[in-house]
Design an enzyme around this catalytic site. Structure first.
Site, PDB file in Angstrom:
ATOM      1  N   LYS A 205      23.511  94.551  78.871  1.00 38.66           N
ATOM      2  CA  LYS A 205      24.499  93.797  79.651  1.00 38.66           C
ATOM      3  C   LYS A 205      25.205  94.708  80.627  1.00 38.66           C
ATOM      4  O   LYS A 205      25.357  95.897  80.373  1.00 38.66           O
ATOM      5  CB  LYS A 205      25.579  93.281  78.703  1.00 38.66           C
ATOM      6  CG  LYS A 205      25.135  92.199  77.811  1.00 38.66           C
ATOM      7  CD  LYS A 205      26.376  91.501  77.263  1.00 38.66           C
ATOM      8  CE  LYS A 205      25.968  90.280  76.508  1.00 38.66           C
ATOM      9  NZ  LYS A 205      25.552  90.620  75.139  1.00 38.66           N
TER      10      LYS A 205
ATOM     11  N   VAL B 238      21.542  97.658  66.183  1.00 39.28           N
ATOM     12  CA  VAL B 238      20.210  98.146  66.563  1.00 39.28           C
ATOM     13  C   VAL B 238      19.957  99.500  65.880  1.00 39.28           C
ATOM     14  O   VAL B 238      18.911  99.713  65.264  1.00 39.28           O
ATOM     15  CB  VAL B 238      20.098  98.266  68.097  1.00 39.28           C
ATOM     16  CG1 VAL B 238      18.834  99.019  68.499  1.00 39.28           C
ATOM     17  CG2 VAL B 238      20.133  96.877  68.736  1.00 39.28           C
TER      18      VAL B 238
ATOM     19  N   SER C 158      26.743 104.151  72.896  1.00 34.61           N
ATOM     20  CA  SER C 158      26.272 103.501  71.670  1.00 34.61           C
ATOM     21  C   SER C 158      25.335 104.402  70.873  1.00 34.61           C
ATOM     22  O   SER C 158      24.465 105.080  71.440  1.00 34.61           O
ATOM     23  CB  SER C 158      25.535 102.208  72.016  1.00 34.61           C
ATOM     24  OG  SER C 158      24.983 101.647  70.851  1.00 34.61           O
ATOM     25  N   ALA C 159      25.509 104.361  69.540  1.00 35.69           N
ATOM     26  CA  ALA C 159      24.601 105.090  68.648  1.00 35.69           C
ATOM     27  C   ALA C 159      23.171 104.539  68.748  1.00 35.69           C
ATOM     28  O   ALA C 159      22.217 105.207  68.331  1.00 35.69           O
ATOM     29  CB  ALA C 159      25.112 104.995  67.207  1.00 35.69           C
ATOM     30  N   ASP C 160      23.022 103.351  69.329  1.00 36.38           N
ATOM     31  CA  ASP C 160      21.662 102.796  69.527  1.00 36.38           C
ATOM     32  C   ASP C 160      20.804 103.753  70.354  1.00 36.38           C
ATOM     33  O   ASP C 160      19.607 103.900  70.109  1.00 36.38           O
ATOM     34  CB  ASP C 160      21.717 101.458  70.288  1.00 36.38           C
ATOM     35  CG  ASP C 160      22.403 100.355  69.507  1.00 36.38           C
ATOM     36  OD1 ASP C 160      22.745 100.568  68.332  1.00 36.38           O
ATOM     37  OD2 ASP C 160      22.592  99.261  70.097  1.00 36.38           O
TER      38      ASP C 160
ATOM     39  N   LYS D 273      30.334  96.046  60.717  1.00 39.18           N
ATOM     40  CA  LYS D 273      29.276  96.274  61.710  1.00 39.18           C
ATOM     41  C   LYS D 273      28.653  97.624  61.358  1.00 39.18           C
ATOM     42  O   LYS D 273      29.295  98.664  61.500  1.00 39.18           O
ATOM     43  CB  LYS D 273      29.911  96.277  63.100  1.00 39.18           C
ATOM     44  CG  LYS D 273      28.946  96.482  64.238  1.00 39.18           C
ATOM     45  CD  LYS D 273      29.693  96.412  65.567  1.00 39.18           C
ATOM     46  CE  LYS D 273      29.030  97.285  66.598  1.00 39.18           C
ATOM     47  NZ  LYS D 273      29.893  97.536  67.758  1.00 39.18           N
TER      48      LYS D 273
ATOM     49  N   GLU E  83      17.617  92.356  63.700  1.00 37.72           N
ATOM     50  CA  GLU E  83      18.927  92.938  63.367  1.00 37.72           C
ATOM     51  C   GLU E  83      19.900  91.840  62.921  1.00 37.72           C
ATOM     52  O   GLU E  83      19.632  90.640  63.093  1.00 37.72           O
ATOM     53  CB  GLU E  83      19.512  93.691  64.565  1.00 37.72           C
ATOM     54  CG  GLU E  83      19.890  92.792  65.720  1.00 37.72           C
ATOM     55  CD  GLU E  83      21.171  93.233  66.420  1.00 37.72           C
ATOM     56  OE1 GLU E  83      22.183  93.467  65.728  1.00 37.72           O
ATOM     57  OE2 GLU E  83      21.154  93.308  67.667  1.00 37.72           O
TER      58      GLU E  83
ATOM     59  N   ASP F 185      32.291 106.788  75.047  1.00 37.18           N
ATOM     60  CA  ASP F 185      31.717 105.662  74.316  1.00 37.18           C
ATOM     61  C   ASP F 185      30.263 105.433  74.725  1.00 37.18           C
ATOM     62  O   ASP F 185      29.963 104.768  75.718  1.00 37.18           O
ATOM     63  CB  ASP F 185      32.554 104.394  74.546  1.00 37.18           C
ATOM     64  CG  ASP F 185      32.145 103.258  73.619  1.00 37.18           C
ATOM     65  OD1 ASP F 185      31.144 103.413  72.886  1.00 37.18           O
ATOM     66  OD2 ASP F 185      32.829 102.221  73.625  1.00 37.18           O
TER      67      ASP F 185
HETATM   68  N1  PSU Z   1      24.523  93.851  72.925  1.00 39.63           N
HETATM   69  C1  PSU Z   1      24.385  92.504  72.986  1.00 39.63           C
HETATM   70  N2  PSU Z   1      24.509  91.764  71.853  1.00 39.63           N
HETATM   71  C2  PSU Z   1      24.789  92.340  70.653  1.00 39.63           C
HETATM   72  C3  PSU Z   1      24.907  93.757  70.594  1.00 39.63           C
HETATM   73  C4  PSU Z   1      24.772  94.459  71.751  1.00 39.63           C
HETATM   74  O1  PSU Z   1      24.140  91.994  74.053  1.00 39.63           O
HETATM   75  O2  PSU Z   1      24.926  91.627  69.638  1.00 39.63           O
HETATM   76  C5  PSU Z   1      25.174  94.413  69.277  1.00 39.63           C
HETATM   77  C6  PSU Z   1      23.884  95.042  68.719  1.00 39.63           C
HETATM   78  O3  PSU Z   1      23.895  94.934  67.310  1.00 39.63           O
HETATM   79  C7  PSU Z   1      24.008  96.493  69.131  1.00 39.63           C
HETATM   80  C8  PSU Z   1      25.509  96.716  69.011  1.00 39.63           C
HETATM   81  O4  PSU Z   1      23.282  97.384  68.329  1.00 39.63           O
HETATM   82  O5  PSU Z   1      26.087  95.489  69.471  1.00 39.63           O
HETATM   83  C9  PSU Z   1      25.996  97.869  69.834  1.00 39.63           C
HETATM   84  O6  PSU Z   1      27.314  98.134  69.521  1.00 39.63           O
HETATM   85  P1  PSU Z   1      28.014  99.489  70.044  1.00 39.63           P
HETATM   86  O7  PSU Z   1      28.138  99.285  71.517  1.00 39.63           O
HETATM   87  O8  PSU Z   1      29.322  99.535  69.331  1.00 39.63           O
HETATM   88  O9  PSU Z   1      27.095 100.606  69.655  1.00 39.63           O
HETATM   89 MN    MN Z   2      30.696 102.297  71.072  1.00 40.89          MN
END
Ligand code: PSU
Ligand code: MN
Length: 314
Positions: free
Chosen positions: A165, A112, A146-148, A92, A31, A144
């Site tokens: 984390k 991701v 994540s879309a992941d 992003k 990624e 909130d």
């Molecule tokens: N968690 C980490 N390091 C990162 C990310 C997440 O420890 O760099 C990044 C990854 O690209 C992940 C994104 O897909 O943050 C998730 O962001 P969000 O929570 O906005 O979906």
């Molecule tokens: Mn988010």
């Protein structure tokens, strides 16, 4: 399993990756939001190059995925990596951003979720990252998530990561993955790793001990026709782990700051990553780099075994 995107004008697949896909050589995706939004310059560039080198040394072709000037790139040149890591204010890019960034000719790193979408289109079955996104601690009121996680629920790509984390609600993240049928597998551990720590306090249902076993699980899932991703949770090497207590104190401090600054939406994760780095005086960044290298090594060994299985299956 041949790549068929060569004629698609949205994509630019590097000659090395294209050749590997056409000849069924092992390929693994990486990624790039970690480059644009996860780490500062120049550590982001150094880590991206080192991860690619580790993968190559293990006999696998790395395919770093990003969007540069509106083109979806699968496999970046050295120059493109440099540009991506030093540019300020890139996007992003998650699933929902893709049609926008190609239309508006923008540049950015894929999360991701964004990387999984593209890896699937390019027929790359595996991908390496640091940590995945998850359910945020106050998701009950902020929604909130994540879309992941949704991507893992529906897109057939395996992600090698060091868990999540504790900026996130780890228990809720694991529950979400369970509800959506995503296998979460501990690599040489029966504990779910917490990114900086080898044990988040939660367990995984299955432990595997070899890349062969990982490859076989992914292969059998494919044969069963089950949609969705797989999470291979690979703990940070002991030497670089940071204690849970210390990390949680740093994270609490970072979250207070985030609320003060009223940061929401896609800004949350990048803000917390940068703030935690500042609070830990760079220690979290060092751990982050080491766990990415470790994931690259394990990911490459799984990609090799998986390519062998696919080759035998005619
Ligand atoms: N968690 C980490 N390091 C990162 C990310 C997440 O420890 O760099 C990044 C990854 O690209 C992940 C994104 O897909 O943050 C998730 O962001 P969000 O929570 O906005 O979906
Ligand atoms: Mn988010």
């Amino acid at each position: 399993m041949k790549g068929n995107l060569q004629s698609n004008h949205f994509f630019d697949i590097s000659p090395e990756v294209r050749e590997a896909l056409e000849t069924e050589k092992p390929v693994i995706a990486l990624e790039s939001a970690i480059i644009t939004h996860g780490m500062p310059f120049p550590e982001n560039l150094k880590t991206a190059i080192t991860a690619e080198n580790i993968i190559r040394e293990n006999g696998v072709i790395p395919a770093t995925i990003a969007v540069i000037d509106g083109k979806i790139k699968v496999g970046l040149t050295g120059e493109e990596l440099e540009k991506l890591s030093s540019l300020k204010n890139t996007i992003k890019i998650s699933r929902r951003d893709l049609p926008l960034v190609i239309t508006k000719i923008f540049t950015g790193g894929t999360t991701v979720a964004g990387t999984m979408v593209i890896a699937k289109m390019a027929k790359i079955p595996l991908f390496v990252t640091g940590g995945i996104g998850g359910v945020h601690r106050e998701a009950k009121s902020t929604m909130d998530i994540s879309a992941d996680l949704e991507e893992l629920a529906c897109t057939d790509v395996t992600v090698v990561c060091a868990g999540v984390k504790s900026i996130l609600d780890i228990g809720a993240t694991i529950e979400y993955l369970e509800t959506h049928g995503v296998p979460v597998i501990g690599y040489k551990t029966d504990r779910f790793p917490g990114f900086y720590t080898r044990d988040s306090g939660f367990s995984v249902d299955y432990k595997i001990d070899t890349p062969e076993e990982a490859a076989m699980i992914i292969y059998n899932k494919l044969k069963l026709g089950l949609k969705g991703g797989v999470v291979i949770a690979n703990p940070i090497p002991e030497k670089y782990a940071i204690s849970n207590d210390y990390m949680n104190r740093c994270i609490d401090e970072a979250i207070v700051e985030m609320k003060k600054k009223k940061i929401t939406g896609k800004g949350v994760t990048p803000f917390l990553l940068a703030k935690i780095e500042e609070i830990t005086g760079g220690k979290s960044l060092e751990s982050n780099i080491e766990l990415v290298k470790n994931n690259a090594m394990v990911g490459a060994s799984i990609a090799l075994e998986y390519a062998n299985l696919i080759k035998r299956d005619v």
